[in-house]
Design a protein around this motif. Sequence first.
Motif, mmCIF file in Angstrom:
data_model
loop_
_atom_site.group_PDB
_atom_site.id
_atom_site.type_symbol
_atom_site.label_atom_id
_atom_site.label_comp_id
_atom_site.label_asym_id
_atom_site.label_seq_id
_atom_site.Cartn_x
_atom_site.Cartn_y
_atom_site.Cartn_z
ATOM 1 N N MET A 1 2.101 4.593 1.175
ATOM 2 C CA MET A 1 2.039 5.184 2.501
ATOM 3 C C MET A 1 2.961 6.401 2.573
ATOM 4 S SD MET A 1 0.101 2.792 3.891
ATOM 5 C CE MET A 1 0.207 3.076 5.636
ATOM 6 N N ARG B 1 0.833 -1.195 0.000
ATOM 7 C CA ARG B 1 0.000 0.000 0.000
ATOM 8 C C ARG B 1 0.871 1.249 0.000
ATOM 9 N NH1 ARG B 1 -5.238 -1.040 0.474
ATOM 10 N NH2 ARG B 1 -5.903 -3.092 1.238
ATOM 11 N N ALA C 1 -6.415 4.132 -0.577
ATOM 12 C CA ALA C 1 -6.811 2.862 0.031
ATOM 13 C C ALA C 1 -7.364 1.872 -0.980
ATOM 14 C CB ALA C 1 -7.843 3.123 1.124
ATOM 15 N N GLU D 1 -2.440 6.169 4.631
ATOM 16 C CA GLU D 1 -2.509 5.547 3.313
ATOM 17 C C GLU D 1 -2.924 6.588 2.286
ATOM 18 O OE1 GLU D 1 -4.184 1.473 1.214
ATOM 19 O OE2 GLU D 1 -4.675 1.943 3.301
#
Length: 320
Positions: A177, A175, A277, A274
């Motif tokens: 970040m 993900r 998402a 994040e």
Amino acid sequence: MRERGAATVDGLPLDQVRTLLAAVDEGTFEAAAEALHVTPSAVSQRVKALEQRTGRVLLLRTKPVRPTASGEVLIRYGRQLARLEQDAGAELGLDDALGPATLPIAVNADSLATWFLPALVDAAADRGILFDLHRDDEDHTAALLRQGRVMAAVTSSPLAVQGCSVRALGRMRYRAMAAPRFVARRLAGRPLREALPAAPAIVFDRKDELQDRFLDLLAPRRAAGSARLTAATRARHCMPSSEAFLAAVAAGLGWGMIPEAQAGPHLAAGTLVELAARRPVDVPLYWQQWKLDSPDLAAVADAVHRTAARTLSPPAPAPG
């Protein structure tokens, strides 16, 4: 010329094959000589004799030495012989004489930092195996199999290396970040697809393309003249350690793709946020290993698959 009295397999003297293997593993003839308790001249003569026997150059005399394509074939052959010798010794109760088994395995850094280590612990507890881990990007670990440097690998390639079997492990989810202060300083006020390409990114090394893949999800390049900056011009920090990579993102040095397993605690603590998402990047992982009837290798493979089933996302369904 074959040395008088030397043991051979298919006409190849075992001491010469083992010497070739030692030279590649140790990097120089001098280091190989020390490991084999012979002189550097003996190492050189054995490698040269093996090259004369096969009619091929097997090693490039660089520092460290590098195998040629023909050398890679003999290195795989030598490792398989060593593995079979170790397994036979174990079945005959000669473990004390031969020492514990050591398996060379290639694995990517993020797997090693998140889910792979428990599999090794399980296998070592069951059979007392030792591990020689080679860390590389999951897109490149298969090359170590082809070179004969390792007997098994965690790889992103579903195409089996010659002489190897392949099984799906699952998908490792990443993900995008960043630290809250990095978002406020570098990304606020503009759409993410416009702000992110120009913002500093954290990459593992020059092989790391995960950040590029995420940017393509945000704004696919429809032409060579796309407004999105290319990897060559975008600012990036190289952090060749999973732990340092995560720490750099959490410290606000740049944004990066973080394995979901590592991101959870930071999300809960508010040290990372994040960026998108709904746009994770999944990397499929596979286990490739030599087609060798080795109990130790089979035990490691079973432990790896059990651990992957518990920790990774399930493999993507087959098309159709």
